[in-house]
Design an enzyme around this catalytic site. Sequence first.
Site, PDB file in Angstrom:
ATOM      1  N   GLY A  14       0.826  -1.208   0.000  1.00 38.88           N
ATOM      2  CA  GLY A  14       0.000   0.000   0.000  1.00 38.88           C
ATOM      3  C   GLY A  14       0.856   1.252   0.000  1.00 38.88           C
ATOM      4  N   SER A  16       1.209   3.464  -2.492  1.00 38.04           N
ATOM      5  CA  SER A  16       0.851   4.432  -3.530  1.00 38.04           C
ATOM      6  C   SER A  16       0.408   5.782  -2.968  1.00 38.04           C
ATOM      7  CB  SER A  16      -0.276   3.858  -4.396  1.00 38.04           C
ATOM      8  OG  SER A  16      -1.340   3.390  -3.593  1.00 38.04           O
ATOM      9  N   SER A 144      -2.845   0.522  14.688  1.00 34.01           N
ATOM     10  CA  SER A 144      -3.511   1.809  14.937  1.00 34.01           C
ATOM     11  C   SER A 144      -3.798   1.896  16.428  1.00 34.01           C
ATOM     12  CB  SER A 144      -4.831   1.872  14.171  1.00 34.01           C
ATOM     13  OG  SER A 144      -5.638   2.927  14.661  1.00 34.01           O
ATOM     14  N   TYR A 157     -12.351  -2.719  12.258  1.00 30.89           N
ATOM     15  CA  TYR A 157     -11.015  -2.124  12.132  1.00 30.89           C
ATOM     16  C   TYR A 157     -10.198  -2.363  13.408  1.00 30.89           C
ATOM     17  CZ  TYR A 157      -7.619   1.626  11.055  1.00 30.89           C
ATOM     18  OH  TYR A 157      -6.480   2.341  10.792  1.00 30.89           O
ATOM     19  N   ALA A 159     -10.585  -4.719  15.650  1.00 30.97           N
ATOM     20  CA  ALA A 159     -10.242  -6.143  15.777  1.00 30.97           C
ATOM     21  C   ALA A 159      -9.059  -6.478  14.870  1.00 30.97           C
ATOM     22  CB  ALA A 159     -11.452  -6.998  15.421  1.00 30.97           C
ATOM     23  N   LYS A 161      -6.730  -4.454  13.816  1.00 35.46           N
ATOM     24  CA  LYS A 161      -5.505  -3.790  14.269  1.00 35.46           C
ATOM     25  C   LYS A 161      -4.983  -4.375  15.579  1.00 35.46           C
ATOM     26  CE  LYS A 161      -5.037  -0.967  10.792  1.00 35.46           C
ATOM     27  NZ  LYS A 161      -3.911  -1.148   9.857  1.00 35.46           N
ATOM     28  N   ILE A 190      -3.597  10.616  11.853  1.00 36.35           N
ATOM     29  CA  ILE A 190      -2.619  11.140  10.893  1.00 36.35           C
ATOM     30  C   ILE A 190      -3.393  11.660   9.672  1.00 36.35           C
ATOM     31  CG2 ILE A 190      -0.570  10.569   9.501  1.00 36.35           C
ATOM     32  CD1 ILE A 190      -0.165  10.040  12.535  1.00 36.35           C
TER      33      ILE A 190
HETATM   34  P1  NAP Z   1      -4.832   5.488   2.569  1.00 37.29           P
HETATM   35  O1  NAP Z   1      -4.385   6.882   2.304  1.00 37.29           O
HETATM   36  O2  NAP Z   1      -6.260   5.130   2.364  1.00 37.29           O
HETATM   37  O3  NAP Z   1      -3.883   4.483   1.734  1.00 37.29           O
HETATM   38  C1  NAP Z   1      -4.118   3.099   1.806  1.00 37.29           C
HETATM   39  C2  NAP Z   1      -3.080   2.367   0.984  1.00 37.29           C
HETATM   40  O4  NAP Z   1      -3.354   0.960   1.097  1.00 37.29           O
HETATM   41  C3  NAP Z   1      -3.141   2.706  -0.484  1.00 37.29           C
HETATM   42  O5  NAP Z   1      -1.832   2.674  -1.015  1.00 37.29           O
HETATM   43  C4  NAP Z   1      -3.969   1.563  -1.069  1.00 37.29           C
HETATM   44  O6  NAP Z   1      -3.705   1.265  -2.435  1.00 37.29           O
HETATM   45  C5  NAP Z   1      -3.503   0.414  -0.212  1.00 37.29           C
HETATM   46  N1  NAP Z   1      -4.461  -0.680  -0.207  1.00 37.29           N
HETATM   47  C6  NAP Z   1      -5.741  -0.685   0.220  1.00 37.29           C
HETATM   48  N2  NAP Z   1      -6.302  -1.897   0.032  1.00 37.29           N
HETATM   49  C7  NAP Z   1      -5.338  -2.685  -0.526  1.00 37.29           C
HETATM   50  C8  NAP Z   1      -5.290  -4.034  -0.954  1.00 37.29           C
HETATM   51  N3  NAP Z   1      -6.340  -4.860  -0.871  1.00 37.29           N
HETATM   52  N4  NAP Z   1      -4.128  -4.496  -1.491  1.00 37.29           N
HETATM   53  C9  NAP Z   1      -3.051  -3.693  -1.612  1.00 37.29           C
HETATM   54  N5  NAP Z   1      -3.041  -2.405  -1.217  1.00 37.29           N
HETATM   55  C10 NAP Z   1      -4.170  -1.908  -0.685  1.00 37.29           C
HETATM   56  O7  NAP Z   1      -4.517   5.068   4.092  1.00 37.29           O
HETATM   57  P2  NAP Z   1      -3.462   5.654   5.155  1.00 37.29           P
HETATM   58  O8  NAP Z   1      -4.166   6.636   6.009  1.00 37.29           O
HETATM   59  O9  NAP Z   1      -2.197   6.031   4.475  1.00 37.29           O
HETATM   60  O10 NAP Z   1      -3.230   4.356   6.062  1.00 37.29           O
HETATM   61  C11 NAP Z   1      -2.146   3.479   5.881  1.00 37.29           C
HETATM   62  C12 NAP Z   1      -2.108   2.488   7.034  1.00 37.29           C
HETATM   63  O11 NAP Z   1      -2.008   3.206   8.273  1.00 37.29           O
HETATM   64  C13 NAP Z   1      -3.363   1.635   7.149  1.00 37.29           C
HETATM   65  O12 NAP Z   1      -3.028   0.328   7.558  1.00 37.29           O
HETATM   66  C14 NAP Z   1      -4.164   2.347   8.230  1.00 37.29           C
HETATM   67  O13 NAP Z   1      -5.055   1.478   8.883  1.00 37.29           O
HETATM   68  C15 NAP Z   1      -3.048   2.821   9.144  1.00 37.29           C
HETATM   69  N6  NAP Z   1      -3.428   3.939  10.004  1.00 37.29           N
HETATM   70  C16 NAP Z   1      -3.789   5.147   9.485  1.00 37.29           C
HETATM   71  C17 NAP Z   1      -4.126   6.174  10.351  1.00 37.29           C
HETATM   72  C18 NAP Z   1      -4.514   7.534   9.858  1.00 37.29           C
HETATM   73  O14 NAP Z   1      -4.899   8.362  10.698  1.00 37.29           O
HETATM   74  N7  NAP Z   1      -4.442   7.826   8.574  1.00 37.29           N
HETATM   75  C19 NAP Z   1      -4.113   5.967  11.722  1.00 37.29           C
HETATM   76  C20 NAP Z   1      -3.745   4.732  12.215  1.00 37.29           C
HETATM   77  C21 NAP Z   1      -3.395   3.725  11.339  1.00 37.29           C
HETATM   78  P3  NAP Z   1      -4.569   1.967  -3.610  1.00 37.29           P
HETATM   79  O15 NAP Z   1      -4.064   3.377  -3.661  1.00 37.29           O
HETATM   80  O16 NAP Z   1      -4.233   1.214  -4.832  1.00 37.29           O
HETATM   81  O17 NAP Z   1      -6.004   1.881  -3.195  1.00 37.29           O
END
Ligand code: NAP
Length: 249
Positions: A14, A16, A144, A157, A159, A161, A190
């Site tokens: 992930g 991208s 998370s 989510y 569960a 994490k 974030i």
């Molecule tokens: P995001 O901006 O929605 O990006 C998600 C990434 O995961 C994208 O690159 C997406 O690829 C990829 N992805 C989703 N489903 C996938 C699949 N089935 N196979 C391969 N790749 C997949 O999310 P983010 O906020 O950066 O979060 C990244 C991680 O941090 C996640 O695990 C999230 O739970 C965790 N997190 C985030 C926060 C926050 O506040 N943002 C807080 C705690 C934890 P595509 O672009 O191709 O869809």
Amino acid sequence: MGLTLEGKTALVTGGSRGIGKAIALKLADYGADVAVTYARSADAAEEVKKQIEAKGRRALAIQADAVKFEKAEAVIQQIVSEWEKLDILVNNAGITRDNLILRMSEEQWDEVIDTNLKSIFNYCKAAAKPMMRNRGGSIINISSVVGLSGNAGQSNYAASKAGIVGFTKSYAKELASRNIRSNVVAPGYITTEMTDELDEKILQSIQDETPLGRPGNADEVAESVAFLASDLSSYITGEVLRVDGGMAM
Ligand code: NAP
């Protein structure tokens, strides 16, 4: 000596967008060659690849649904055949499908558990043998604070994490003797596209609950991941590092 990842190869699932993209670029800044996977965002992933190459590192952008075990095996095989080894694995791919339990569909439950938790099994299992052959490795799984504290409307989510924490500690115990470390980074709130979907009221209450009084940025998560990926953390395994402005302490 400061933090360096010179000569190391890394995979970020992930990669991208959002936190995964920031991690991929950060690992490249510290000297690693970096492969990213993505689900749908081919153009964005190609752009990340170009940015890594512009830093003078090798890069790969690979379309691979993280839910599929055989894809995980193929991705890791590709990296090992092109770059000879895999030193760092960052399991970052994740989604939310929020709903109160009474309204949550089985599909919403399954999709989140498969994408966020089964994917961790897929990549950690597929990476184990290549890392053993390489006599070591560092795995960082992105959880998370919601997995540590729970959150109304996010039982699926939370569960997934929380599951990551138990899995990572078990993996750490099984593979420590092979010099493979595995740790968790648990971000708080974030700013990314994932949190762009939240409404103003929820965002304000999250901020009120954060002692540092502001959202974090993806770069701050990436620095912690780079530390755990590097030899600076050589005696740390099975740890959960919160990067949350104090939210879940
Ligand atoms: P995001 O901006 O929605 O990006 C998600 C990434 O995961 C994208 O690159 C997406 O690829 C990829 N992805 C989703 N489903 C996938 C699949 N089935 N196979 C391969 N790749 C997949 O999310 P983010 O906020 O950066 O979060 C990244 C991680 O941090 C996640 O695990 C999230 O739970 C965790 N997190 C985030 C926060 C926050 O506040 N943002 C807080 C705690 C934890 P595509 O672009 O191709 O869809």
